[in-house]
Design an enzyme around this catalytic site. Sequence first.
Site, short mmCIF file in Angstrom:
data_model
loop_
_atom_site.label_atom_id
_atom_site.label_comp_id
_atom_site.label_asym_id
_atom_site.label_seq_id
_atom_site.Cartn_x
_atom_site.Cartn_y
_atom_site.Cartn_z
N VAL A 1 -4.06 2.45 0.32
CA VAL A 1 -4.56 1.85 -0.91
C VAL A 1 -3.39 1.17 -1.62
O VAL A 1 -2.26 1.65 -1.57
CB VAL A 1 -5.18 2.95 -1.82
CG1 VAL A 1 -5.51 2.43 -3.21
CG2 VAL A 1 -6.43 3.52 -1.15
N THR B 1 0.81 -1.22 0.00
CA THR B 1 0.00 0.00 0.00
C THR B 1 0.85 1.27 0.00
O THR B 1 2.04 1.25 0.30
CB THR B 1 -0.94 0.03 1.22
OG1 THR B 1 -0.16 0.08 2.41
CG2 THR B 1 -1.84 -1.20 1.26
N ASP B 2 0.18 2.37 -0.33
CA ASP B 2 0.83 3.68 -0.26
C ASP B 2 0.43 4.36 1.05
O ASP B 2 -0.18 3.73 1.92
CB ASP B 2 0.48 4.53 -1.49
CG ASP B 2 -1.02 4.79 -1.63
OD1 ASP B 2 -1.77 4.64 -0.64
OD2 ASP B 2 -1.44 5.16 -2.73
N LEU B 3 0.73 5.62 1.19
CA LEU B 3 0.44 6.33 2.45
C LEU B 3 -1.05 6.37 2.78
O LEU B 3 -1.42 6.48 3.94
CB LEU B 3 0.97 7.76 2.36
CG LEU B 3 2.49 7.90 2.43
CD1 LEU B 3 2.89 9.36 2.18
CD2 LEU B 3 3.01 7.43 3.76
N SER B 4 -1.90 6.28 1.77
CA SER B 4 -3.34 6.35 2.02
C SER B 4 -3.93 4.99 2.38
O SER B 4 -5.12 4.90 2.66
CB SER B 4 -4.06 6.91 0.79
OG SER B 4 -3.99 5.99 -0.28
#
Length: 154
Positions: A35, A30-33
């Site tokens: 997602v 995932t990324d920082l969000s």
Amino acid sequence: MAMTDPDQPAGGRFVGGTHRFPLRIYFEDTDLSGVVYHANYLRFFERARSDMLMVAGIDQRAAHEAGEGAYAVRSMQLDWRAPARLNDALVVVSTVERVRAAAVDIQQSVIRDDLLLASARVEVAFVAPGGRPRRQPAAWIETFAALVATEKGA
């Protein structure tokens, strides 16, 4: 019922002519969000294609080590529809759509339950060690043709 080795990675399976490869989303995907980062879908598709070949009895490693060649992605068309998130249980569904002397077209989808998250149309070419396309092994063509026929109900 066949027992599986608990120390071996869980793999996919064929349902008719379609290969189903389960996977779980981890923090690293995932990324920082929270997602799944878009480029990670390429890894999911690759893992599923590699598993599909292995389950179908196609030994890419042996072909490569024997100097016959290996598959290389020639083209890929991607479409993202909905996000995957941490801890999601997903399935990559792969279907062989067309087989030619030196290439195979594969449709792949990442789904969560019945929701389509991403899809790819992939053309893989069999290439000689020098990088030029070459005819793939006849047994492999037969295996792919049988999968296409099974999927189409022939």
